[in-house]
Design a protein around this motif. Sequence first.
Motif, PDB file in Angstrom:
ATOM      1  N   VAL A  15       0.861  -1.179   0.000  1.00 25.23           N
ATOM      2  CA  VAL A  15       0.000   0.000   0.000  1.00 25.23           C
ATOM      3  C   VAL A  15       0.899   1.231   0.000  1.00 25.23           C
ATOM      4  O   VAL A  15       2.117   1.130   0.172  1.00 25.23           O
ATOM      5  N   THR A  16       0.315   2.400  -0.191  1.00 22.12           N
ATOM      6  CA  THR A  16       1.108   3.618  -0.130  1.00 22.12           C
ATOM      7  C   THR A  16       1.432   3.952   1.321  1.00 22.12           C
ATOM      8  O   THR A  16       0.783   3.467   2.260  1.00 22.12           O
ATOM      9  N   TYR A  17       2.421   4.808   1.494  1.00 22.61           N
ATOM     10  CA  TYR A  17       2.755   5.273   2.843  1.00 22.61           C
ATOM     11  C   TYR A  17       1.539   5.949   3.473  1.00 22.61           C
ATOM     12  O   TYR A  17       1.261   5.760   4.660  1.00 22.61           O
ATOM     13  N   GLU A  18       0.829   6.729   2.671  1.00 24.18           N
ATOM     14  CA  GLU A  18      -0.357   7.414   3.183  1.00 24.18           C
ATOM     15  C   GLU A  18      -1.391   6.411   3.669  1.00 24.18           C
ATOM     16  O   GLU A  18      -1.979   6.575   4.750  1.00 24.18           O
ATOM     17  N   GLU A  19      -1.632   5.357   2.890  1.00 21.12           N
ATOM     18  CA  GLU A  19      -2.610   4.343   3.282  1.00 21.12           C
ATOM     19  C   GLU A  19      -2.170   3.574   4.516  1.00 21.12           C
ATOM     20  O   GLU A  19      -3.009   3.120   5.305  1.00 21.12           O
ATOM     21  N   SER A  20      -0.871   3.439   4.713  1.00 16.96           N
ATOM     22  CA  SER A  20      -0.391   2.694   5.881  1.00 16.96           C
ATOM     23  C   SER A  20      -0.739   3.396   7.190  1.00 16.96           C
ATOM     24  O   SER A  20      -0.785   2.756   8.244  1.00 16.96           O
ATOM     25  N   ARG A  21      -1.002   4.701   7.142  1.00 15.66           N
ATOM     26  CA  ARG A  21      -1.356   5.431   8.360  1.00 15.66           C
ATOM     27  C   ARG A  21      -2.721   5.006   8.911  1.00 15.66           C
ATOM     28  O   ARG A  21      -3.050   5.337  10.048  1.00 15.66           O
ATOM     29  N   ILE A  22      -3.515   4.341   8.095  1.00 14.54           N
ATOM     30  CA  ILE A  22      -4.815   3.861   8.594  1.00 14.54           C
ATOM     31  C   ILE A  22      -4.615   3.027   9.855  1.00 14.54           C
ATOM     32  O   ILE A  22      -5.436   3.062  10.780  1.00 14.54           O
ATOM     33  N   GLU A  23      -3.527   2.282   9.908  1.00 10.91           N
ATOM     34  CA  GLU A  23      -3.272   1.385  11.036  1.00 10.91           C
ATOM     35  C   GLU A  23      -2.411   2.032  12.117  1.00 10.91           C
ATOM     36  O   GLU A  23      -1.789   1.338  12.925  1.00 10.91           O
ATOM     37  N   THR A  24      -2.367   3.345  12.160  1.00 10.83           N
ATOM     38  CA  THR A  24      -1.626   4.032  13.223  1.00 10.83           C
ATOM     39  C   THR A  24      -2.101   3.540  14.587  1.00 10.83           C
ATOM     40  O   THR A  24      -3.299   3.593  14.883  1.00 10.83           O
ATOM     41  N   PRO A  25      -1.198   3.049  15.422  1.00  6.78           N
ATOM     42  CA  PRO A  25      -1.635   2.514  16.726  1.00  6.78           C
ATOM     43  C   PRO A  25      -2.244   3.598  17.599  1.00  6.78           C
ATOM     44  O   PRO A  25      -1.906   4.780  17.488  1.00  6.78           O
ATOM     45  N   ALA A  26      -3.117   3.167  18.457  1.00  6.45           N
ATOM     46  CA  ALA A  26      -3.710   4.105  19.417  1.00  6.45           C
ATOM     47  C   ALA A  26      -2.700   4.441  20.504  1.00  6.45           C
ATOM     48  O   ALA A  26      -1.860   3.609  20.886  1.00  6.45           O
ATOM     49  N   LEU A  27      -2.761   5.680  20.976  1.00  7.91           N
ATOM     50  CA  LEU A  27      -1.980   6.041  22.155  1.00  7.91           C
ATOM     51  C   LEU A  27      -2.538   5.282  23.360  1.00  7.91           C
ATOM     52  O   LEU A  27      -3.730   4.922  23.388  1.00  7.91           O
ATOM     53  N   PRO A  28      -1.720   4.996  24.359  1.00  8.66           N
ATOM     54  CA  PRO A  28      -2.238   4.313  25.560  1.00  8.66           C
ATOM     55  C   PRO A  28      -3.451   5.041  26.134  1.00  8.66           C
ATOM     56  O   PRO A  28      -3.402   6.242  26.399  1.00  8.66           O
ATOM     57  N   GLY A  29      -4.528   4.312  26.247  1.00  4.91           N
ATOM     58  CA  GLY A  29      -5.761   4.893  26.766  1.00  4.91           C
ATOM     59  C   GLY A  29      -6.621   5.561  25.718  1.00  4.91           C
ATOM     60  O   GLY A  29      -7.722   6.027  26.027  1.00  4.91           O
ATOM     61  N   GLY A  30      -6.136   5.617  24.465  1.00  5.04           N
ATOM     62  CA  GLY A  30      -6.888   6.264  23.397  1.00  5.04           C
ATOM     63  C   GLY A  30      -7.447   5.274  22.393  1.00  5.04           C
ATOM     64  O   GLY A  30      -7.500   4.073  22.641  1.00  5.04           O
ATOM     65  N   SER A  31      -7.867   5.792  21.234  1.00  2.00           N
ATOM     66  CA  SER A  31      -8.447   4.959  20.183  1.00  2.00           C
ATOM     67  C   SER A  31      -7.611   5.099  18.920  1.00  2.00           C
ATOM     68  O   SER A  31      -6.814   6.029  18.783  1.00  2.00           O
ATOM     69  N   ARG A  32      -7.787   4.168  17.996  1.00  2.00           N
ATOM     70  CA  ARG A  32      -7.139   4.297  16.690  1.00  2.00           C
ATOM     71  C   ARG A  32      -7.885   5.389  15.934  1.00  2.00           C
ATOM     72  O   ARG A  32      -9.019   5.201  15.490  1.00  2.00           O
ATOM     73  N   VAL A  33      -7.251   6.517  15.772  1.00  2.00           N
ATOM     74  CA  VAL A  33      -7.921   7.724  15.302  1.00  2.00           C
ATOM     75  C   VAL A  33      -8.591   7.543  13.937  1.00  2.00           C
ATOM     76  O   VAL A  33      -9.752   7.946  13.771  1.00  2.00           O
ATOM     77  N   PRO A  34      -7.931   6.972  12.915  1.00  2.00           N
ATOM     78  CA  PRO A  34      -8.616   6.848  11.624  1.00  2.00           C
ATOM     79  C   PRO A  34      -9.926   6.071  11.716  1.00  2.00           C
ATOM     80  O   PRO A  34     -10.953   6.498  11.161  1.00  2.00           O
ATOM     81  N   TYR A  35      -9.918   4.940  12.408  1.00  2.00           N
ATOM     82  CA  TYR A  35     -11.135   4.147  12.529  1.00  2.00           C
ATOM     83  C   TYR A  35     -12.176   4.870  13.387  1.00  2.00           C
ATOM     84  O   TYR A  35     -13.374   4.817  13.085  1.00  2.00           O
ATOM     85  N   ALA A  36     -11.708   5.545  14.431  1.00  2.69           N
ATOM     86  CA  ALA A  36     -12.649   6.261  15.292  1.00  2.69           C
ATOM     87  C   ALA A  36     -13.349   7.373  14.521  1.00  2.69           C
ATOM     88  O   ALA A  36     -14.558   7.608  14.701  1.00  2.69           O
ATOM     89  N   LEU A  37     -12.623   8.073  13.637  1.00  2.00           N
ATOM     90  CA  LEU A  37     -13.225   9.161  12.878  1.00  2.00           C
ATOM     91  C   LEU A  37     -14.210   8.654  11.834  1.00  2.00           C
ATOM     92  O   LEU A  37     -15.262   9.261  11.615  1.00  2.00           O
ATOM     93  N   VAL A  38     -13.897   7.545  11.180  1.00  2.00           N
ATOM     94  CA  VAL A  38     -14.834   6.978  10.208  1.00  2.00           C
ATOM     95  C   VAL A  38     -16.130   6.574  10.905  1.00  2.00           C
ATOM     96  O   VAL A  38     -17.233   6.861  10.425  1.00  2.00           O
ATOM     97  N   GLU A  39     -15.994   5.936  12.060  1.00  2.00           N
ATOM     98  CA  GLU A  39     -17.181   5.529  12.809  1.00  2.00           C
ATOM     99  C   GLU A  39     -17.946   6.743  13.331  1.00  2.00           C
ATOM    100  O   GLU A  39     -19.174   6.813  13.233  1.00  2.00           O
TER     101      GLU A  39
END
Length: 435
Positions: A35-59
């Motif tokens: 995938v592209t570097y940009e697309e790889s950011r979809i799987e950016t890990p969540a910060l401790p105690g937080g959420s995975r931001v890309p998935y959280a925003l889509v939802e």
Amino acid sequence: MRLCTVIAVCATVLGVPQAATAAPAPDCYDRTAAVTYEESRIETPALPGGSRVPYALVEAGGFDPYVARLKRDLCRARSLPAAKRLLQRHGARLWETAVARAQGRVRMGTIDRYDDRPLYWSRLMGTRDIRQWVPRFPLGEEDRAGLLRVYEYASRGVASTRFGRGAARVLVSGFDPYQLNGEIRRSNPSGAAALQLDGLTYRDGGHTVRVQAVALPVTWSGFDAGIVEDAFGPHLTALARERADLIMTISQGNRGVMNIEQWAGAWRGGSADNNNEGEAELVPPAPRWPQPSPTPEFIETTLPYQAMVDAGTGPWPTALNPRLCEWPAGTRPAGPVQCRTDGPSPGGQAQSGGGGNYLSNESMYRSNRLRLALGAADVPGGHLHISALVYPADPLVVIDDAFAADRAATVDQTVALVQAAEKAAPRIRGAAFAR
């Protein structure tokens, strides 16, 4: 139409099935495919105690049923033509849904309607899936690239810039979020403004005005492939039935000011884009489109900037930015860079326009280079840099009331400035009903 109050209802209104009732998606994806570097950011890990931001925003935007349906429907495509039709339909639905949500015609999810990020991450999940899709039929890389382009153009509004008759025509562009390596929560108020402006129709001084908008990628490769020219070119040709009366590219600039850029330069500085790519060089020629000869080092705005300044919009001050930077004649790129506010010197070679030498400068340069090449010097054109956003201090907070209010105020002022430009543009006032 009654406003939707829950995601499931909105999904039905917009033709997207509820995720809970959709059939399980067939397994037709190779998740080891590049995938592209940009697309790889979809799987950016969540910060401790937080959420995975890309998935959280889509939802939070209510777009997760859309992402699931595209993933499912791709697995059912039986031919290249069928896949092309499917991706055109899905891309158009994503853009139309995002516009309807932004403009309050439907209510989806739990995040405020000015938020451009659910569209960005939903589109990116779609391009990732197209890239990793293993179809039932042979698919070469060139055909896959063609399918990606169909989906991108549809989901960015590029494929739907139709104005119709009997109105003045204003065509604008915004941008995706960027600089996401350091701040995954980033929004782009110019992209949010594009969603507010797309399809906007209003009466002004006895005539009708219609605005169309597109969202540009923050990638050098996207610009090299001609997306700026493909967006603006069909509305700048002399024989175009829907020739634009004014064009404006818009991007995020410095905090606390709305700058109308006086100059765009022919040099790209090569700062890293959303794919972490960049190379310092002259802005390349556009495929499929003409350009002026000789190629201009600088192009000056023809927007009615004084009227925009005098319109008194707020909350941020509006100003003309006359700054440019150049190399003395014949010294690019090793010579001393000289910055000035009195216009280019004789023979000066562009190093940056008023807004720098990143993709915002290039969006102005490319659209107006094409405007000149197509003989549309009578069409006002230029670039507006709008105020940058400030993010919540707590890194676990994706959005708060202060951030939402700041973005909404900036976007509303952007809309007002586009309207002020239209109101003052001389070509529009007498020509709207002549065609």
